[in-house]
Enzyme design. Sequence first.
Site, PDB file in Angstrom:
ATOM      1  N   SER A  94       0.953  -0.896  -0.109  1.00  0.00           N
ATOM      2  CA  SER A  94      -0.133   0.045  -0.137  1.00  0.00           C
ATOM      3  C   SER A  94       0.801   1.360  -0.021  1.00  0.00           C
ATOM      4  O   SER A  94       1.633   1.551  -0.983  1.00  0.00           O
ATOM      5  CB  SER A  94      -0.875   0.084   1.295  1.00  0.00           C
ATOM      6  OG  SER A  94      -1.741   0.707   1.049  1.00  0.00           O
ATOM      7  N   ASP A 216      -9.917  -4.004  -4.860  1.00  0.00           N
ATOM      8  CA  ASP A 216      -9.511  -4.125  -4.347  1.00  0.00           C
ATOM      9  C   ASP A 216      -9.593  -3.049  -3.913  1.00  0.00           C
ATOM     10  O   ASP A 216      -9.891  -1.993  -4.579  1.00  0.00           O
ATOM     11  CB  ASP A 216      -7.445  -3.738  -4.620  1.00  0.00           C
ATOM     12  CG  ASP A 216      -6.970  -2.893  -3.579  1.00  0.00           C
ATOM     13  OD1 ASP A 216      -7.284  -2.051  -2.172  1.00  0.00           O
ATOM     14  OD2 ASP A 216      -5.844  -2.789  -3.693  1.00  0.00           O
ATOM     15  N   HIS A 244      -7.415  -5.881  -0.037  1.00  0.00           N
ATOM     16  CA  HIS A 244      -6.198  -5.024  -0.043  1.00  0.00           C
ATOM     17  C   HIS A 244      -5.097  -5.758   0.715  1.00  0.00           C
ATOM     18  O   HIS A 244      -4.097  -4.663   0.208  1.00  0.00           O
ATOM     19  CB  HIS A 244      -6.695  -3.863   0.216  1.00  0.00           C
ATOM     20  CG  HIS A 244      -5.829  -2.452   0.296  1.00  0.00           C
ATOM     21  ND1 HIS A 244      -5.337  -1.947  -0.697  1.00  0.00           N
ATOM     22  CD2 HIS A 244      -4.867  -2.086   1.398  1.00  0.00           C
ATOM     23  CE1 HIS A 244      -3.893  -1.203  -0.433  1.00  0.00           C
ATOM     24  NE2 HIS A 244      -3.880  -1.206   0.885  1.00  0.00           N
TER      25      HIS A 244
END
Lengths: 262, 400
Positions: A94, A216, A244
């Site tokens: 991320s 996601d 995610h």
Amino acid sequence: MSVLHRNNVAVRGSGEKAMMFAHGFGCDQNMWRLVYPAFEDEYRIVLFDHVGAGKSDLSAYDHDKYADLQGYADDVVEILRELELNDVIFVGHSVSAMIGALASIKAPALFESIVMVGPSPRYIDEGDYKGGFSQSQIEELLDFLDDNHMGWSAAMGPTIMGNPDRPELSEELVNSFCRTDPDIARHFARVTFTSDNRDDLSRVNTRTLVLQCEEDVIAAPHVGQYVHEKLPNSEFALLEATGHCPHLSAPDEVISAMRNFL
Amino acid sequence: MTEDLEDLYERAPCGYVSLDRHARVVKVNTTICTWLDRSAKEILGRPFHEMLSVPSRMFFETHFAPLLRMQGFFHEVAVDLVANNDERLPVLANAMERRDAQGNLLFTRITVFKAAERRRYEREMVEARRAAEKAHAALGKLNNELERRVEETVAERLKLERALQSERKQGDLREQFIAVLGHDLKNPLAAIDSGLRVLSREQLSDRGEQVLSLVGKSTNRMVELIDDVLDFARGRLGEGIPVDRSPPGPLTPVLQQVIEEIASSNPDREIVVKLELSSDVECDRHRLAQMVSNLLGNAVIHGDPERPVRLEAREENGRLVLSVINHGKPIPAEVRKRLFHPFSRGEPGGTHKGLGLGLYIAREIAVAHGGTLRVKSDEMETRFTLRMPLRAPTPRAPSK
């Protein structure tokens, strides 16, 4: 104060090469529990918490330093220099995918390759670019953080309890998984979700793997595709996993994609 | 009607959602459908996060999905569901995973409770806490500011005090200097005085006699000036005017002598005297004469020349009350205020000669006798009044 203490750095495993794992917004190094053991025999594994997360030294949190992602990237470079590591494989989830990108721009010699899990260079839509969120949605998220943090100590504190069905949950984890100071969480959220690193992508010369999940909600597949296109030297892999956090929900798939790349 | 499980599930007072391993909705109860105003068909088969508001999705993905994966459940998570009309429905959710023997995820059960009131209350708490923190910070700032200002003020005061002290020191030095100088000047003057007395016995020409008399007058004037200066310096040095209270005796002769002196040097001025003294007074006669002479001299100089100057003395409850009165223009208020200060010379541009020490010394003499010297001045008259005990009390500390 030592950098290693500040970022709660843990080094394990053996091997010439080092593999560094960086967690994203919302949790800490425990997010990699299901992935790093697969590499422990071949690599030196470096785990750490960003300042403000997990068991990092909260007193080292400086609103000015961490007002953008560069502050976090500087910490990554500092840790690697402290450990005297070069040609590292950096695995960032991320927001840490961009933190790794910034660190590799600053000190290219430290990085052999980068694995980006669910990266996004910008979350807020702008013109033709679709990050997936409007400005007001991000503001709403920041307010929302308050709601949940209200019951933080009760609902989020030592919320992991011993669970006989989950022997992998060690005692230490039971009391620390994903605990964040509410104010720091809000600030980190703001910095993360208002960041824009699109122009930095072209300056990353390190070989990179973009790992993308279906569905996601944080970083949609087309965003992963965008990152792959802008990076001068990258490969793209779409996982079957959804969500995610494939390193938690589908660790085996993540591990094999990484092995293929390496 | 008996309770049946189907109805319990469908119409429970809470929402039920079940997800497959890809987080898609595989079962949902009527309660939720009613809350969201959606049919089960619209919800089934869709990813769970589509039921959530955007911030809830992000929060769920970054915080609670990992938690659920790690520990297999979570409790009391605040999320917003989105109803058909786009309205937000604040809820608290509990979740639990079911896995097979190999640890593979089978499905996830989520129970949802309405929590609008509670969430609102929590939001208010958060805001109240923020306000409190802000107020606390503001208070802290205010405190620091106050402390800083107190420090500044104290430093300023210290500076002033130091300046004042050094000024005082300088003043003290000046006064000591004056005292020493006065003393040293008196010696040559005494020599001149005795020289003059020797010369006065010699045979001199008329011109010589004239000069001798002038020099004599000047010498006397200088002695008076130096005495004044010395008295002043003594007063300032905190010793007070030295008074030597002779044994009790009548005051009238002393006063008469002073009146005669003033009258002889001002032959054209009328001096009205009214003395009503029967008791003896214990005082320094020389000093009292000096005071009365000063007051009468002033009255003659400043008073209306067409009107008499008056001296009145009487007794009142064991005290001497002595007044010197003149007529004419009253003393202006601002002059009156510093009339008894040293070097006070009446109005600027006045015709007054001398150092301006006369009244200061006069009042010091009154104080040294345990008395007061006050002035009253209006269109009617200007009146200086001495009040003092007839007999010496136990010795008084001199006033500064």
